[in-house]
Motif scaffolding. Structure first.
Motif, PDB file in Angstrom:
ATOM      1  N   ILE A   8       0.840  -1.202   0.000  1.00 50.10           N
ATOM      2  CA  ILE A   8       0.000   0.000   0.000  1.00 50.10           C
ATOM      3  C   ILE A   8       0.875   1.252   0.000  1.00 50.10           C
ATOM      4  N   LYS A   9       1.903   1.279   0.844  1.00 46.94           N
ATOM      5  CA  LYS A   9       2.825   2.419   0.891  1.00 46.94           C
ATOM      6  C   LYS A   9       3.513   2.611  -0.463  1.00 46.94           C
ATOM      7  N   PHE A  10       3.913   1.512  -1.069  1.00 45.72           N
ATOM      8  CA  PHE A  10       4.559   1.549  -2.381  1.00 45.72           C
ATOM      9  C   PHE A  10       3.618   2.161  -3.420  1.00 45.72           C
ATOM     10  N   LEU A  11       2.364   1.711  -3.436  1.00 48.68           N
ATOM     11  CA  LEU A  11       1.401   2.223  -4.410  1.00 48.68           C
ATOM     12  C   LEU A  11       1.121   3.708  -4.205  1.00 48.68           C
ATOM     13  N   ILE A  12       0.966   4.120  -2.959  1.00 45.93           N
ATOM     14  CA  ILE A  12       0.746   5.543  -2.664  1.00 45.93           C
ATOM     15  C   ILE A  12       1.965   6.362  -3.074  1.00 45.93           C
ATOM     16  N   SER A  13       3.150   5.835  -2.792  1.00 49.18           N
ATOM     17  CA  SER A  13       4.380   6.548  -3.141  1.00 49.18           C
ATOM     18  C   SER A  13       4.495   6.782  -4.640  1.00 49.18           C
ATOM     19  N   PHE A  14       4.246   5.753  -5.423  1.00 51.47           N
ATOM     20  CA  PHE A  14       4.442   5.880  -6.862  1.00 51.47           C
ATOM     21  C   PHE A  14       3.269   6.512  -7.597  1.00 51.47           C
ATOM     22  N   PHE A  15       2.067   6.363  -7.087  1.00 49.54           N
ATOM     23  CA  PHE A  15       0.909   6.879  -7.810  1.00 49.54           C
ATOM     24  C   PHE A  15       0.373   8.198  -7.258  1.00 49.54           C
ATOM     25  N   ILE A  50      -3.105  12.415 -23.784  1.00 46.23           N
ATOM     26  CA  ILE A  50      -3.649  13.365 -22.815  1.00 46.23           C
ATOM     27  C   ILE A  50      -4.972  12.843 -22.277  1.00 46.23           C
ATOM     28  N   VAL A  51      -5.097  12.815 -20.951  1.00 41.97           N
ATOM     29  CA  VAL A  51      -6.337  12.413 -20.293  1.00 41.97           C
ATOM     30  C   VAL A  51      -7.205  13.641 -20.053  1.00 41.97           C
ATOM     31  N   CYS A  52      -6.606  14.681 -19.500  1.00 45.97           N
ATOM     32  CA  CYS A  52      -7.328  15.933 -19.296  1.00 45.97           C
ATOM     33  C   CYS A  52      -6.326  17.073 -19.249  1.00 45.97           C
ATOM     34  N   SER A  53      -6.854  18.267 -19.401  1.00 48.46           N
ATOM     35  CA  SER A  53      -6.030  19.453 -19.408  1.00 48.46           C
ATOM     36  C   SER A  53      -6.752  20.550 -18.630  1.00 48.46           C
ATOM     37  N   PHE A  54      -6.032  21.238 -17.756  1.00 48.44           N
ATOM     38  CA  PHE A  54      -6.592  22.355 -17.019  1.00 48.44           C
ATOM     39  C   PHE A  54      -5.506  23.409 -16.882  1.00 48.44           C
ATOM     40  N   TRP A  55      -5.911  24.686 -17.027  1.00 51.73           N
ATOM     41  CA  TRP A  55      -4.978  25.797 -17.126  1.00 51.73           C
ATOM     42  C   TRP A  55      -3.938  25.446 -18.174  1.00 51.73           C
ATOM     43  N   ASN A  56      -2.677  25.431 -17.807  1.00 50.12           N
ATOM     44  CA  ASN A  56      -1.610  25.046 -18.737  1.00 50.12           C
ATOM     45  C   ASN A  56      -0.946  23.747 -18.301  1.00 50.12           C
ATOM     46  N   VAL A  57      -1.743  22.853 -17.712  1.00 50.94           N
ATOM     47  CA  VAL A  57      -1.244  21.572 -17.240  1.00 50.94           C
ATOM     48  C   VAL A  57      -1.965  20.459 -17.979  1.00 50.94           C
ATOM     49  N   ARG A  61      -1.976   9.834 -19.588  1.00 50.03           N
ATOM     50  CA  ARG A  61      -2.429   8.522 -19.119  1.00 50.03           C
ATOM     51  C   ARG A  61      -1.494   7.931 -18.069  1.00 50.03           C
ATOM     52  N   TYR A  62      -0.207   7.945 -18.325  1.00 46.99           N
ATOM     53  CA  TYR A  62       0.759   7.385 -17.376  1.00 46.99           C
ATOM     54  C   TYR A  62       1.329   8.528 -16.542  1.00 46.99           C
ATOM     55  N   TYR A  63       0.449   9.164 -15.759  1.00 49.15           N
ATOM     56  CA  TYR A  63       0.751  10.369 -14.999  1.00 49.15           C
ATOM     57  C   TYR A  63       1.860  10.167 -13.979  1.00 49.15           C
ATOM     58  N   PHE A  64       2.129   8.970 -13.611  1.00 52.28           N
ATOM     59  CA  PHE A  64       3.120   8.653 -12.587  1.00 52.28           C
ATOM     60  C   PHE A  64       4.511   8.465 -13.170  1.00 52.28           C
ATOM     61  N   TRP A  65       4.636   8.540 -14.502  1.00 53.97           N
ATOM     62  CA  TRP A  65       5.912   8.279 -15.151  1.00 53.97           C
ATOM     63  C   TRP A  65       6.406   9.532 -15.857  1.00 53.97           C
ATOM     64  N   PHE A 177       7.532  16.705 -32.552  1.00 53.08           N
ATOM     65  CA  PHE A 177       7.367  16.863 -31.107  1.00 53.08           C
ATOM     66  C   PHE A 177       6.182  16.049 -30.608  1.00 53.08           C
ATOM     67  N   LYS A 178       5.073  16.086 -31.336  1.00 52.76           N
ATOM     68  CA  LYS A 178       3.885  15.322 -30.918  1.00 52.76           C
ATOM     69  C   LYS A 178       4.174  13.835 -30.924  1.00 52.76           C
ATOM     70  N   ASP A 179       4.856  13.345 -31.967  1.00 49.34           N
ATOM     71  CA  ASP A 179       5.163  11.919 -32.043  1.00 49.34           C
ATOM     72  C   ASP A 179       6.102  11.506 -30.926  1.00 49.34           C
ATOM     73  N   HIS A 180       7.062  12.367 -30.571  1.00 49.23           N
ATOM     74  CA  HIS A 180       8.037  12.045 -29.540  1.00 49.23           C
ATOM     75  C   HIS A 180       7.389  11.896 -28.170  1.00 49.23           C
ATOM     76  N   ASN A 181       6.374  12.674 -27.872  1.00 46.98           N
ATOM     77  CA  ASN A 181       5.768  12.671 -26.547  1.00 46.98           C
ATOM     78  C   ASN A 181       4.579  11.728 -26.412  1.00 46.98           C
ATOM     79  N   ASN A 182       4.128  11.106 -27.431  1.00 48.98           N
ATOM     80  CA  ASN A 182       2.973  10.182 -27.329  1.00 48.98           C
ATOM     81  C   ASN A 182       3.370   8.752 -27.391  1.00 48.98           C
TER      82      ASN A 182
END
Length: 182
Positions: A8-15, A50-57, A61-65, A177-182
């Motif tokens: 559980i600690k591991f999952l919280i730490s990484f995610f 991209i899963v979602c976008s808000f302001w300039n963030v 999908r792999y938000y933890f990486w 640039f788009k291909d590199h980041n997806n």
């Protein structure tokens, strides 16, 4: 021994914690890019679509990486300002470490594994961003980018998590640039 509670600690730490530390790091780069007149700034948390976008963030999908930040033209563009932009992420991680440590030692925050892990991952991010090396994709760490900038040998103005785009380069490299980041 490694038990169920450790999983559980591991999952919280990484995610949870690692993406928070990444956001703080990238915010440091963007803070200094903003301070020196950067335009069209964006923070990307993770990789993949991209899963979602808000302001300039952008949350991917792999938000933890990993993560990255991007900006275009700087009003004040020289070796000193670029050095501060490269060091901005580490400075924010260091400030986060001191802030949390102080809040825990003052009793404002309870001492917990969560804050210990936050400090651990902040040190991890700080160390590997400042260690002067090239990553497998050929991009320099923030630390190496600083060394190259101070030696006036760093023309591309990128690092492992910073992407600078000059206005004339934007159109010709947009698809790459788009291909590199997806």
């Amino acid at each position: 021994m490694f038990g169920f509670g450790d999983i559980i600690k591991f999952l919280i730490s990484f995610f949870v914690i690692l993406p928070m530390v990444t956001l703080i790091h990238l915010s440091g780069h963007i803070f200094f890019a903003t301070l020196f007149g950067g335009s069209e700034k964006k923070i990307k948390i993770g990789c993949g679509p991209i899963v979602c976008s808000f302001w300039n963030v952008e949350l991917r999908r792999y938000y933890f990486w990993n993560g990255a930040c991007e900006f275009k033209s700087l009003r004040h563009d020289n070796r000193v300002t670029n050095t501060f932009i490269y060091l901005g992420g580490s400075l924010f991680n260091l400030a986060g470490i001191f802030l949390i440590q102080n809040l825990v030692s003052e009793g404002i925050l309870d001492k917990s594994v969560f804050w210990d892990q936050f400090i651990y991952f902040s040190f991890y991010m700080l160390f590997f961003s400042l260690f002067p090396m090239d990553f497998s994709d050929g991009s320099p760490s923030d630390g190496k980018a600083v060394v190259l900038t101070l030696k006036n040998q760093h023309e591309r103005k990128i690092s492992d998590d910073i992407q600078f785009r000059k206005i004339e380069e934007q159109n010709e490299s947009k698809e790459t640039f788009k291909d590199h980041n997806n």
